[in-house]
Design an enzyme around this catalytic site. Sequence first.
Site, PDB file in Angstrom:
ATOM      1  N   GLY A  17       0.833  -1.186   0.000  1.00  0.00           N
ATOM      2  CA  GLY A  17       0.000   0.000   0.000  1.00  0.00           C
ATOM      3  C   GLY A  17       0.872   1.241   0.000  1.00  0.00           C
ATOM      4  O   GLY A  17       2.008   1.214  -0.485  1.00  0.00           O
ATOM      5  N   CYS A  18       0.366   2.316   0.537  1.00  0.00           N
ATOM      6  CA  CYS A  18       1.080   3.589   0.543  1.00  0.00           C
ATOM      7  C   CYS A  18       2.476   3.438   1.117  1.00  0.00           C
ATOM      8  O   CYS A  18       2.649   3.014   2.259  1.00  0.00           O
ATOM      9  CB  CYS A  18       0.294   4.615   1.357  1.00  0.00           C
ATOM     10  SG  CYS A  18       1.136   6.192   1.517  1.00  0.00           S
ATOM     11  N   PHE A  19       3.487   3.804   0.335  1.00  0.00           N
ATOM     12  CA  PHE A  19       4.857   3.582   0.798  1.00  0.00           C
ATOM     13  C   PHE A  19       5.256   4.521   1.929  1.00  0.00           C
ATOM     14  O   PHE A  19       6.246   4.289   2.609  1.00  0.00           O
ATOM     15  CB  PHE A  19       5.875   3.619  -0.333  1.00  0.00           C
ATOM     16  CG  PHE A  19       5.804   4.775  -1.301  1.00  0.00           C
ATOM     17  CD1 PHE A  19       5.312   6.018  -0.960  1.00  0.00           C
ATOM     18  CD2 PHE A  19       6.281   4.595  -2.601  1.00  0.00           C
ATOM     19  CE1 PHE A  19       5.280   7.067  -1.865  1.00  0.00           C
ATOM     20  CE2 PHE A  19       6.266   5.643  -3.524  1.00  0.00           C
ATOM     21  CZ  PHE A  19       5.761   6.875  -3.150  1.00  0.00           C
ATOM     22  N   TRP A  20       4.500   5.592   2.176  1.00  0.00           N
ATOM     23  CA  TRP A  20       4.777   6.435   3.331  1.00  0.00           C
ATOM     24  C   TRP A  20       4.738   5.622   4.630  1.00  0.00           C
ATOM     25  O   TRP A  20       5.506   5.887   5.549  1.00  0.00           O
ATOM     26  CB  TRP A  20       3.749   7.554   3.439  1.00  0.00           C
ATOM     27  CG  TRP A  20       3.797   8.587   2.369  1.00  0.00           C
ATOM     28  CD1 TRP A  20       4.779   8.802   1.445  1.00  0.00           C
ATOM     29  CD2 TRP A  20       2.792   9.574   2.123  1.00  0.00           C
ATOM     30  NE1 TRP A  20       4.455   9.855   0.640  1.00  0.00           N
ATOM     31  CE2 TRP A  20       3.246  10.356   1.016  1.00  0.00           C
ATOM     32  CE3 TRP A  20       1.574   9.880   2.702  1.00  0.00           C
ATOM     33  CZ2 TRP A  20       2.497  11.414   0.514  1.00  0.00           C
ATOM     34  CZ3 TRP A  20       0.826  10.937   2.204  1.00  0.00           C
ATOM     35  CH2 TRP A  20       1.285  11.698   1.110  1.00  0.00           C
TER      36      TRP A  20
END
Length: 329
Positions: A17-20
């Site tokens: 998912g979101c790499f953040w």
Amino acid sequence: MNDQQNTGQQLATFAGGCFWCMVKPFDELPGIVSVVSGYTGGHTGNPTYAEVGTETTGHFEAVQITFEPELFPYTRLLDIYWQLIDPTDRGGQFMDRGSSYRTAIFVHSEEQRAQAEASKAALQAEKRFKSPIVTEILPATPFYPAEAEHQDYYKTHPLDYKLYLKGSGRGDFTELHWNGREDKERLRSRLTALQYEVTQHKGTEPAYDNAYWNHFQDGIYTDVLNGDPLFSSRDKFDSGTGWPAFTVPLEPGLVRREADYSGGGVRTLLRSRLSGAYLGQLSYDGPEPSKLHYRIYSAAMRFVPKGELAVNGLERYQALFANDEPVEE
């Protein structure tokens, strides 16, 4: 297919998912050299964040980790990875929808593939999730680092990161599926009542009446829950408090500080980073020059004598005691 490097370092690539949200859980652990956010698995070269967001490039948002397997093995990276994601979701992750937010493990060797397959099968067998595990295991493909603004986002945009992480539901999902009633009961069954109270409920133990307060044998003090190496006898001192005291963690990345505002004051609590176990408190009345005083409860630790380090997988710490005179143990 083998991306092992001559330095002894290896690569691990995970889409979650979101790499953040996929950097901080791996960052600054022992043996982790770097964690880079980027794009992989698609059919275009050097994609941008905007292009990947159109869902036409085939790329996943991912992180690529350079690590030293002798310090932090690939299997432990897998353990962390599974607890960060919803492995039953084919359409994205949490509030982020679309193919670029799918989960996948990109393997860099046949050894990694075998370990990933075994890890996935073990997770499925646990029946922790009602739906099947759909996370794919794929061969590594070219990895393109993301733009600078997306690197180490949790450090460069701490407020935005915390708001996004909370709003995504990722943390709530992890708590529900990895710290549920059955997990707590399993833990309770293998700990003493005092160990459970200290590690899980921030309990205390009697001063001067605990296993390690006046214990100065050579060796390593490990997390009683998962065996992570936390403190060395070489850094232990007599604080006069009746509890074990250390000047520094053996592996700083494995000990997490946590602010506590209860009781009308501010304290710095200490937890084992990967198990979450409560360990004790940090104060600033220790020896010079740092004056750091890690007051750790005996009930949160297990001691491994220097003569038993190898059989406990801690042979890399034997060098700490190589010049010591033999002592009776």
